[in-house]
Design an enzyme around this catalytic site. Sequence first.
Site, PDB file in Angstrom:
ATOM      1  CE  LYS A  75      18.718 -16.596   4.654  1.00 51.06           C
ATOM      2  NZ  LYS A  75      17.613 -15.708   4.997  1.00 51.06           N
ATOM      3  CE  LYS A 106      17.824  -8.035   2.016  1.00 52.58           C
ATOM      4  NZ  LYS A 106      18.195  -9.049   3.061  1.00 52.58           N
TER       5      LYS A 106
END
Length: 299
Positions: free
Chosen positions: A173, A241
């Site tokens: 990811k 983030k």
Amino acid sequence: MTTQKIAIIGLGSMGYGMASSLLGAGHQTHGFDINPAQVARFQGQGGAVGELPDIASQIDALVVVVLNAAQTESVLFGDDGVVGRMKAGSVVLACATVPPAFARDMAARCAQTGVHYLDAPISGGAAKAAQGRLSIMASGTDEAFAAARPALDAMAEKVFELGNQAGAGSAMKAVNQMLAGVHIAAMAEALTFGMTQGVSPEKFVEVIPECAGTSWMLENRAPHIVAGDYTPLSSVNIWPKDLGIVLDIAREAGFAAPVTQAALAQFQEAAAQGLGGEDDAAVAKVYAGQVGVRLPDKS
């Protein structure tokens, strides 16, 4: 088909679609969110009722679709942590973007109570989430995959099984988010650069998707700019983030990632300009403001 009793925590743009897909597949699905209106909306569409502490011992799977590692840990092991109430043999599917080391730690802590943990970050966007067509980059034990299979089948079009240890899914990811964030920033840069050369956003969207310079993110996000519609399907705030996580992992590996750093700076600037809650295509406004070009307005 095996049906399960499933709880999903996080009914945002991705989580709500995932919950709807679970419900549509016949699973008894409880949805929870800090926004009571989202919970009520889901229950109005057939979601099961009940408070999480009351039903936690009965669920077969817990799907966690929150913002980050801190929220994931709080859900699982905080003051009202769910794992301590879950039955042995049940499974946690953790879908947030987190560092691989964090995923391994969560898996070890879950195992202490006999609960399986599947490192299961997601990709595909809100539309595919609602259609049960996500891509899930998953890693965990064979037992975790077996326990999670009914939920995975309902939520995902593709499940990439990346190994028998948590962390491998999160590593993949991170690679995906590196590319996705860079591609959005590069799209915004190219589109606004084109405007300085007389290439309209409309013409950009007509031509570039048919040329070698295209990307999935370009084809998905550039039309938002043309429409002047920055309704957040994926917000600017996601990228400080996620790219921050990517760069933290890169630093631990001694990897510089200069292109990712440059993309992160643009999203940070967009957030600083008050665009954090807008669609991530709004990073184009940073570039437009620097050169004084006017992006399309919503018609």
